[in-house]
Write an enzyme that holds these catalytic residues in place. Structure first.
Site, mmCIF file in Angstrom:
data_model
loop_
_atom_site.group_PDB
_atom_site.id
_atom_site.type_symbol
_atom_site.label_atom_id
_atom_site.label_comp_id
_atom_site.label_asym_id
_atom_site.label_seq_id
_atom_site.Cartn_x
_atom_site.Cartn_y
_atom_site.Cartn_z
ATOM 1 N N GLY A 205 -34.800 -49.076 23.666
ATOM 2 C CA GLY A 205 -34.191 -49.083 24.990
ATOM 3 C C GLY A 205 -32.682 -49.117 24.911
ATOM 4 N N PRO A 206 -32.011 -48.770 26.020
ATOM 5 C CG PRO A 206 -31.467 -47.784 28.056
ATOM 6 C CD PRO A 206 -32.599 -48.409 27.312
ATOM 7 N N GLY A 210 -32.064 -56.196 27.286
ATOM 8 C CA GLY A 210 -32.812 -57.414 26.989
ATOM 9 C C GLY A 210 -33.694 -57.337 25.758
ATOM 10 C CE LYS A 211 -32.265 -52.412 22.496
ATOM 11 N NZ LYS A 211 -31.438 -52.222 23.712
ATOM 12 C CB THR A 212 -31.168 -59.575 21.640
ATOM 13 O OG1 THR A 212 -30.515 -58.386 21.203
ATOM 14 C CG2 THR A 212 -30.922 -60.675 20.662
ATOM 15 C CD GLU A 427 -12.075 -40.523 47.239
ATOM 16 O OE1 GLU A 427 -13.312 -40.458 47.364
ATOM 17 O OE2 GLU A 427 -11.487 -40.160 46.198
HETATM 18 P P1 ADP Z 1 -29.987 -55.717 24.092
HETATM 19 O O1 ADP Z 1 -30.449 -56.481 22.914
HETATM 20 O O2 ADP Z 1 -31.042 -54.850 24.696
HETATM 21 O O3 ADP Z 1 -28.702 -54.957 23.906
HETATM 22 P P2 ADP Z 1 -29.618 -58.342 25.134
HETATM 23 O O4 ADP Z 1 -30.964 -58.893 25.008
HETATM 24 O O5 ADP Z 1 -28.622 -58.719 24.101
HETATM 25 O O6 ADP Z 1 -29.670 -56.753 25.242
HETATM 26 O O7 ADP Z 1 -29.064 -58.669 26.578
HETATM 27 C C1 ADP Z 1 -27.745 -59.100 26.775
HETATM 28 C C2 ADP Z 1 -27.706 -60.077 27.929
HETATM 29 O O8 ADP Z 1 -28.027 -59.406 29.136
HETATM 30 C C3 ADP Z 1 -28.710 -61.172 27.805
HETATM 31 O O9 ADP Z 1 -28.180 -62.261 27.107
HETATM 32 C C4 ADP Z 1 -28.993 -61.523 29.258
HETATM 33 O O10 ADP Z 1 -28.000 -62.404 29.737
HETATM 34 C C5 ADP Z 1 -28.826 -60.227 29.963
HETATM 35 N N1 ADP Z 1 -30.099 -59.515 30.199
HETATM 36 C C6 ADP Z 1 -30.404 -58.283 29.761
HETATM 37 N N2 ADP Z 1 -31.633 -57.926 30.155
HETATM 38 C C7 ADP Z 1 -32.122 -58.950 30.882
HETATM 39 C C8 ADP Z 1 -33.366 -59.168 31.573
HETATM 40 N N3 ADP Z 1 -34.333 -58.254 31.593
HETATM 41 N N4 ADP Z 1 -33.521 -60.338 32.197
HETATM 42 C C9 ADP Z 1 -32.548 -61.262 32.183
HETATM 43 N N5 ADP Z 1 -31.366 -61.111 31.549
HETATM 44 C C10 ADP Z 1 -31.139 -59.979 30.903
HETATM 45 ZN ZN ZN Z 2 -13.050 -36.444 44.611
#
Ligand code: ADP
Ligand code: ZN
Length: 605
Positions: A205-206, A210-212, A427
């Site tokens: 995922g991008p 929230g992957k971590t 605009e």
């Molecule tokens: P990734 O690993 O996908 O780049 P992270 O898990 O590090 O993303 O997310 C970074 C931060 O964004 C998290 O610490 C949290 O604060 C917030 N976040 C991202 N996705 C979610 C989610 N689905 N629900 C709640 N917080 C989220």
């Molecule tokens: Zn314009």
């Protein structure tokens, strides 16, 4: 090839670079320096100077004679002559003279001296240096202060306590991962019945979705230790460090099983190799070590490896082979409901004014990931605190969301009145065209406060979130993009149009070309892929002949001209609305959706 853990760094690569530099120096610089000091004279002068006793020293070489002047100490050179009496004359003049010992140079010897010897010396030095610096043990004690071993912060206690409930939305991903949680609770249950669990799972995922968090939540739910490392760290690391870190990581993990090992940004080490010479060797060694470790333990040993990437297709196939990362869990960008939930999760320990409506923020923030949303709430809190308020207001959040999206506001920049006027008409032009076309998007906000690179902007929002885009949608969008330039032309005249429309033009042109060449949205060509990637293509390519190329250009131009003409027509017809919106905009600098609608619906304008 990738499987060979003994793969060495291509030292020959560095050697060649050094050799080339040395040779270049030798040929270009050294003679240049020498030439500057040596004065060339003819043989006659040499003879005369010898006779007059003006020479102190002579060096007869194979191709020239070098001699030093007695009085001026200058070094002279002259060509060789068949001059049998030379030695006698020099002797009589009392000159100190010598000649090279002429040896027939063996080509083998000279090759050894000029090529092999430097190579050997270089190899020796290189080995010494890399051993010294990068050897694991001496590295720890000598220069890296233990960084290679367990100094890396790889062990996080599960008591950090992130649970699935902290991750908003992403229900599908969570469902997929529950099985893993259950397994980690009691690996023997699965082992006894003979069910084999995947060793590695890719979270796809991008960034910021929230992957971590999900990986930590798996550890939290299963109450097991969580080890993590990030792929990007290794690319800049010294030779041998990455592999040794992977080794240590897995050694610790196996001792603490059941546990989670999380590898963030695995694409940084696991990219498909592109076959270029001297690729990142450190990366390869790290990857090889990772593969070796993964193959080295049993499927049911209780070590579960989760890895995050945005580009699973770019990964080396060795990584996604069965027995490695053979399962994928998709972590999607949040939809409007997901965004609202994420906002609410992060709102938990913050205070908000009663006017705050997360639905509205969620609607505004299409295309933002969870990390951005968390950031918005934090920025909003900062804004409120700075203003001395105890609650975060809707205005704080609106401002915060724009700040997160477009970079900080440039309030301090002074704008000339004429530029303000142009921006306002420009605009307003976008907005009026959007309204009159009455398509799938509605104007949410018009502003002439510059942000990021934009001098102002009109923000259309989809009335409802759609999965597909229609041809009509694109046709409208192109005309809306041209609304700005069209307004400038109508109000200020054909030769007063400005660069303010540059990104509008770029985007409209991209849409037109996309419609023609990639998505089959013109009657002229029909549903055909003219430009793009078909299965097996690495890069976008052209699937058309030169003649068709000209036709494509014509068709793109036709679409754009029609869109521009449409914008011109609309604004000519509704010029009074354009003026009215511009007037309010110049007064207030920002108009929100409802107020804009009111102006457009006002029959007296
Ligand atoms: P990734 O690993 O996908 O780049 P992270 O898990 O590090 O993303 O997310 C970074 C931060 O964004 C998290 O610490 C949290 O604060 C917030 N976040 C991202 N996705 C979610 C989610 N689905 N629900 C709640 N917080 C989220
Ligand atoms: Zn314009």
């Amino acid at each position: 090839m990738i499987e060979d853990p003994k793969n060495r760094r291509p030292f020959i690569y560095y050697y060649i670079i050094v050799l080339v530099i040395m040779t270049a120096l030798n040929f270009l610089v050294v003679p240049f320096i020498k030439e500057g000091q040596i004065k060339q004279v003819d043989y006659g002068t040499f003879m005369t100077m010898t006779e007059k006793g003006e020479i102190s020293k002579v060096d007869i070489q194979t191709n020239q004679i070098l001699f030093t002047g007695k009085n001026d100490n200058v070094i002279y050179k002259t060509g060789l002559m068949n001059d049998p009496g030379l030695t006698d004359r020099l002797h009589n003049a009392g000159v100190q003279f010598s000649s090279e010992i002429i040896r027939k140079e063996s080509p083998l010897l000279s090759a050894i001296v000029s090529w092999v010897l430097p190579l050997a010396i270089f190899y020796f030095l290189w080995n010494r240096i890399s051993k010294r610096m990068f050897d694991r043990n001496s590295a720890n004690s000598l220069m890296f202060g233990g960084m290679g071993r367990s100094g890396a912060k790889i062990y996080v206690k599960s008591s950090e306590g992130i649970k699935f409930s902290d991750v908003a939305g992403e229900d599908e991903a969570k469902e997929n991962l529950t099985e893993i949680v259950d397994y980690l609770h009691d690996p023997s249950k699965y082992k006894d019945i003979g069910a084999s669990m995947p060793k590695g799972i890719l979270l796809v995922g991008p960034p910021g979705t929230g992957k971590t968090m999900l990986a930590k939540a798996v550890a939290g739910e299963a109450n097991v230790p969580f080890f993590s490392m990030s792929g990007s760290e290794f690319v800049e690391m010294f030779v041998g460090m990455g592999a040794s870190k992977v080794r240590d990581l897995f050694k610790q993990a196996k001792e603490k099983a059941p546990c989670i090992v999380f590898i963030d940004e695995i694409d940084a080490i696991g990219k498909k190799r592109d076959g270029q010479i001297g690729g990142n060797d450190e990366r390869e060694q790290t990857l090889n070590q990772l593969l070796t470790e993964m193959d080295g333990f049993e499927g049911n040993s209780g070590v579960m490896i989760l890895a995050a990437t945005n580009r699973p297709d770019a990964l080396d196939p060795a990584l996604t082979r069965p027995g490695r990362f053979d399962r994928q869990v998709v972590v999607e960008m949040p939809d409007i409901k997901g965004r609202e939930e994420i906002l609410k999760v992060h709102a938990k320990n913050k205070k908000f004014a009663p006017d705050v409506d997360f639905k509205v923020i969620a609607k505004k923030t299409a295309g933002m990931a969870g990390a951005d949303l968390a950031n918005i709430l934090n920025e909003g809190a900062i804004l409120a605190a700075r203003a001395g308020r105890t609650e975060i207001t809707m205005a704080d959040l609106e401002e915060a969301s724009e700040k997160v999206e477009m970079g900080p506001e440039k309030r301090s920049k002074v704008i000339a009145d004429i530029d303000k006027k142009i921006t306002a008409y420009h605009e307003a032009g976008h907005a009026v065209v959007n309204h009159i076309l009455g398509g799938e998007t509605k104007v949410h906000k018009i502003t002439m406060i510059p942000r990021g690179p934009a001098g102002g902007y009109t923000m259309p929002l989809p009335a409802e979130e759609r999965m597909y885009r229609s041809k009509k949608y694109f046709l409208n969008e192109m005309a809306e993009f041209y609304g700005g330039r069209a307004a400038e032309e109508i109000i200020f005249g054909k030769d007063q149009i400005t660069t303010g429309a540059s990104s509008d033009i770029k985007r409209a042109s991209a849409i037109a070309r996309f419609m023609v060449t990639q998505i089959g949205m013109t009657e002229k060509f029909g549903p055909i892929l003219l430009d793009g990637t078909q299965d097996g293509d690495m890069f976008q390519r052209k699937y058309y002949s030169e003649e068709t190329g000209k036709e494509i250009d014509d068709e793109v131009r036709r679409l754009l001209n029609e869109a521009y003409q449409k914008a011109i027509d609309i604004l000519n017809t509704h010029r009074n609305k354009l003026e009215a919106v511009t007037k309010v905009l110049l007064e207030k600098e920002t108009i929100m959706g409802p107020e804009f609608e009111a102006i457009m619906k006002n029959e007296h304008i």
